[in-house]
Design an enzyme around this catalytic site. Structure first.
Site, short mmCIF file in Angstrom:
data_model
loop_
_atom_site.label_atom_id
_atom_site.label_comp_id
_atom_site.label_asym_id
_atom_site.label_seq_id
_atom_site.Cartn_x
_atom_site.Cartn_y
_atom_site.Cartn_z
N GLY A 46 0.78 -1.23 0.00
CA GLY A 46 0.00 0.00 0.00
C GLY A 46 0.82 1.28 0.00
O GLY A 46 0.26 2.37 -0.07
N HIS A 71 20.74 14.21 -13.03
CA HIS A 71 19.81 14.18 -14.17
C HIS A 71 18.39 14.03 -13.66
O HIS A 71 18.16 13.81 -12.48
CB HIS A 71 20.17 13.06 -15.15
CG HIS A 71 20.08 11.69 -14.55
ND1 HIS A 71 21.05 11.17 -13.71
CD2 HIS A 71 19.12 10.74 -14.65
CE1 HIS A 71 20.70 9.96 -13.33
NE2 HIS A 71 19.53 9.68 -13.87
N HIS A 76 16.45 10.07 -9.06
CA HIS A 76 17.47 11.08 -8.73
C HIS A 76 16.86 12.42 -8.29
O HIS A 76 17.50 13.17 -7.58
CB HIS A 76 18.42 11.28 -9.91
CG HIS A 76 19.22 10.04 -10.21
ND1 HIS A 76 20.51 9.87 -9.79
CD2 HIS A 76 18.86 8.87 -10.80
CE1 HIS A 76 20.94 8.66 -10.16
NE2 HIS A 76 19.95 8.04 -10.77
N ASP A 194 28.82 4.61 -11.11
CA ASP A 194 27.55 3.91 -11.38
C ASP A 194 27.79 2.42 -11.65
O ASP A 194 28.53 2.07 -12.57
CB ASP A 194 26.90 4.58 -12.60
CG ASP A 194 25.64 3.89 -13.08
OD1 ASP A 194 25.03 3.14 -12.30
OD2 ASP A 194 25.26 4.12 -14.25
N HIS A 367 22.83 2.72 -19.22
CA HIS A 367 23.96 2.55 -18.30
C HIS A 367 25.16 1.89 -18.97
O HIS A 367 25.01 1.10 -19.91
CB HIS A 367 23.53 1.71 -17.10
CG HIS A 367 22.49 2.38 -16.27
ND1 HIS A 367 22.80 3.25 -15.25
CD2 HIS A 367 21.13 2.33 -16.31
CE1 HIS A 367 21.68 3.69 -14.69
NE2 HIS A 367 20.65 3.14 -15.32
N HIS A 389 25.25 3.15 -6.79
CA HIS A 389 24.08 2.79 -7.61
C HIS A 389 24.03 1.31 -7.93
O HIS A 389 24.38 0.88 -9.03
CB HIS A 389 24.05 3.59 -8.93
CG HIS A 389 24.02 5.06 -8.72
ND1 HIS A 389 24.14 5.95 -9.74
CD2 HIS A 389 23.88 5.81 -7.60
CE1 HIS A 389 24.08 7.18 -9.25
NE2 HIS A 389 23.93 7.12 -7.96
#
Lengths: 553, 553
Positions: A46, A71, A76, A194, A367, A389
């Site tokens: 929920g 970005h 983000h 990343d 990516h 990340h």
């Protein structure tokens, strides 16, 4: 004042995918990189949204110099409307398109007046506190994405943001090799990179490869074409526009966020649609099927999105007809596979031709794959490395990759949300751990739904609830009305009369032996709970939540 | 009696993945191919298992000649203990290993005495009613898998079962090309073909390619090795045993179903483990780490499986140590990705080296990819074609593939569960639709959890429940105790006192104006429900289930 240490405190995105937020502290200065949301998984019953827990910053608000945004993706920027008021609205720095996307959010939350969003260009440098902040252009699945360099007196810290290297991007330029190489030459104290696509070998293909697929599909489509993609993937929208123009098709937009983003991107000059090409979705039927393209939301099977409504025959003005061609130009985000497949099945069933990633080259990732990750490490040649990340395995694999490229093992830290990492000129150390985790947005409130409420929702979702309600005489302690047994989500009550009648009798038995005044109702309630629980499990092998309610008159 | 028609009624596995069950009718004879289960998806709250709805067969039980089983996977045999009693225990036909797996189930359900399971060999033919049933060997991710030919007086019907072509299988032989070619030459009236992997181009690699990966991992593992795979994937277990023996490692088994299946497969001669190689998991610590291999369950992140317990530091006798090497030799079944990733993250976090499909060749599919699907169609050259085993898009893509190979469009039917398809010598037609769908097993009962209970569980899971309980005077109709407001899964009650007190007052307001005797409590309850619902939504933007309970004294 010079300081010997830099502190890094990831509050989101390390050890998980989503709600990215990194705190960088030098001396009196605090910089925050990104403030994202995460979408709830199936165990967050929920819950609407998940944002980072920022309590670590509660007593440090005055030191926050800026929130630097890489970005405009939700993971983000989506947390900004919740985080900004908690942090007394520190200034935000973002590129132009990113700022446009942020403004849309701030407007919705009526924060346009309080919030300060400064626009920077890739290549800009800004001095904040004792540090110089530099923004460099990277490629990603949204235009205007940047990585960030925080030049501290101790050395440069590079945060890559989400990135890939695209030598032939659809709009904008390749990543800013010049700056990356320069910074690498000047020396990088710490790189945060990343890790999203560390499991994929090779290179992520250029956005441009999709053009060929689109071309082939457009050349053969006998009727209407509808393309669903992320509303923020402005470059993909541009690709569709270009191919549509080439094939003399008019373009209609469907889905609120698609319409808003396209309009904003056009105003800011990030999207070019020839005059007269755009038509309203309501006017689609005024054109021949082979004259139109619809660009819409719904690539993730979101329940209220345009494509999902179309698939469910629930859209205001579009019904699937044989001859329609649908393109899902996106990959299902992990967890969305089932709903996306449901959409595809439903579209096929209604006679459409459907192209999607499993069978057609209609999407590429935003990516960097392994070889690009190596390229970034090779350009920056960081002294210290911290993967960001990704879930733990992705961070660890990225750490191993960095090690294989020559970064010493004790120069790498695999940290997760809440870890406090200290960097000096000759060491990087995990020194402590602070509060971090998921703060749930549910309806109007932020943070009031916690583990207890979620645990109850989980129990309720599994086996439902059964209430035993009775009124007792204050004097005698004996029932004078009820027990009434009411259940929801446990058994279908009409088919279970005998079971519920037996449950009623079991409740009454709990009162036998209770002579006179029973002051301790909690004891009686526990007894009812226990008796019912055992009885119901024996009969059904289910464990509904049991709630005895006793009223005195 | 000769009949002009064959009837096909899929009751499971067409338009979905799982609970495979196909009914084939010729004249007075009914044959059922497979009787599987499906595991509940996240919208089937609290359900344990899903089985096919067999109500179509309720008045036809006396005509059922046999349930023919293709192989021992859950989605093909798991429904037997539920379906057999409903159908008065018709005889089951299965190959030896499949029979062994079925017996384990029947024993658990205490049905060994009533059930009849006949063992057949691949290549056997059995006459049942007016038809001759032939079983032919295919490759799949479990040994002893077969396809089935039902030779009716009208022509041959081929059901491929789940299959792939493996020219160098690890145990057993390649698929039975000779029979397939012979049947193709004799003429196939109708082929029903597995569509699971239609989206994958090329060929599925041989099971043997995994040997190389295992070899490399074993050669470099400094300590213990633990391999998780499907307990039914006996050939994979054999591969691990072989490489373990080559590297002088002892083998321990962990996980109940792994232990049971290995034992059964050894007894039936499907698995060969050299004497003295097996050790007990409790004795692992008596050996050097580099001397042992553990073969365990848990490749799907199942909560109570061995590997999940190990990852959660909850296993009776195994704790992860640095130096351990873990192999997940399986692909996550769609929907299980998140829990499998959680297991991998947790193992890495404890210092293990983890190999899994995304980064290493440690698993191959058991299903035919596009080129193999073409090979099967090319061998059988069927007159009519009906794709089976897959969601709608997979069935449709398989139909297109068959059409591209020369099967006429009107010789192909894409049917889904419950469709009734009639086949004559010159036509195949979807003629009708019967009851079909999901029957839920929840705890001890089968079928009593239906849409209403599930809908309630869904509402409860989203926003919880709020009860307003009060006792009223029979004479005056006015409250004499309460209202008590109790909520679960809605808000954390201790933090929401003001909200709940306001809710209480709103309930009381519903009684204003109700003078004297209020005979119609349902009216009052509706009023309470409506008032509370509006108030709570306005305040929280949540919609808990609201349950007013009024007791009269």
């Amino acid at each position: 004042m010079t300081t010997e240490k830099i502190r890094l405190v990831p509050l989101g995105g390390l050890g998980e995918v989503g709600k990215n937020m990194m705190v960088v502290e030098y001396g009196d200065d605090i910089f925050i990189v990104d403030a994202g949301v995460m979408f709830p998984d199936e165990e967050m019953f929920g819950v609407d949204l998940v944002i980072p827990d920022t309590s670590y910053l509660a007593d440090k608000k005055h030191r926050i110099r800026a929130i630097l945004i890489t970005h405009g993706h939700e993971d983000h920027v989506g947390g900004l409307p919740y985080v900004l008021p908690m942090l007394d609205f520190p200034p935000v720095y973002a590129t132009r398109l990113t700022q446009g996307l942020i403004q849309v959010k701030l407007k919705e939350h009526k924060q346009l007046e309080q919030a300060i969003v400064n626009v920077v260009q890739p290549g800009d440098a800004v001095t904040l506190g004792e540090c110089l902040i530099e923004f460099f252009h990277v490629n990603h699945s949204i235009p205007d994405a940047v990585g960030i360099i925080i030049h501290t007196p101790l050395g440069a810290i590079v945060h890559t943001g989400d990135y890939k290297f695209d030598y032939t991007p659809v709009n904008g330029k390749p990543a800013d090799f010049a700056t990356l190489a320069r910074i690498g030459n000047e020396g990088v104290l710490l790189m945060m990179g990343d890790s999203t696509r560390i499991e994929s070998p090779g290179y992520t293909p250029s956005e441009r490869v999709i053009n060929d697929s689109f071309d082939k599909i457009f050349a053969n489509a006998p009727g209407r074409i509808m393309i669903a993609t992320f509303a923020s993937l402005i470059s993909r929208v541009q690709q569709v526009v270009d191919v549509a123009v080439r094939y003399d098709r008019f373009i209609a937009l469907a889905g609120r966020s698609m319409i808003n983003n396209v309009q904003m991107a056009m105003e800011l000059g990030y999207l070019h649609i020839p005059k007269g090409t755009l038509i309203r979705v309501e006017d689609l039927n005024k054109f021949q099927p082979e004259q139109v393209v619809v660009i819409c939301t719904g690539s993730q099977g979101e329940p209220t999105s345009a494509l999902t409504r179309i698939a469910n025959q629930d859209h205001r003005s579009i019904r699937i007809e044989p001859g329609d061609t649908i393109i899902l130009s996106a990959t299902p985000v992990p967890g969305n596979e089932k709903v996306v497949n449901r959409t595809i099945n439903s579209l096929f069933r209604q006679g459409a031709e459907v192209y999607y990633q499993a069978i057609s080259n209609v999407h590429v990732s935003g990516h960097a794959a392994q070889e690009e990750l190596k390229l970034m490490l090779g350009l920056l040649r960081p002294h210290f490395f911290m993967p960001i990340h990704g879930e733990y395995r992705q961070l660890l694999l990225h750490a191993k990759l960095a090690h294989s490229m020559g970064v010493a093992e004790d120069h790498i830290v695999v940290a997760e949300d809440g870890d406090i990492v200290e960097v000096t000129t000759d060491s990087i150390t995990l020194v402590d751990h602070t509060t971090s985790g998921n703060v749930f947005v549910d309806g109007l409130t932020v943070g009031d739904v916690g583990q207890i409420v979620l645990r109850d929702r989980k129990v309720l979702s599994q086996d439902g609830i059964l209430m035993a309600v009775l009124t007792v005489d204050k004097e005698t302690g004996q029932p004078i009305a009820g027990p009434d047994i009411v259940s929801r989500g446990f058994v279908y009550m009409r088919d279970a009369e005998e079971l519920l009648e037996s449950a009623r009798l079991h409740v009454l038995e709990s009162f036998i032996g209770l002579n006179g005044h029973a002051s301790d109702w909690s004891f009686v309630k526990e007894k009812i709970k226990h008796t019912l629980s055992e009885f119901l499990y024996e009969r059904t092998h289910r464990r509904p939540m049991i709630l005895p309610i006793v009223m005195e008159v």
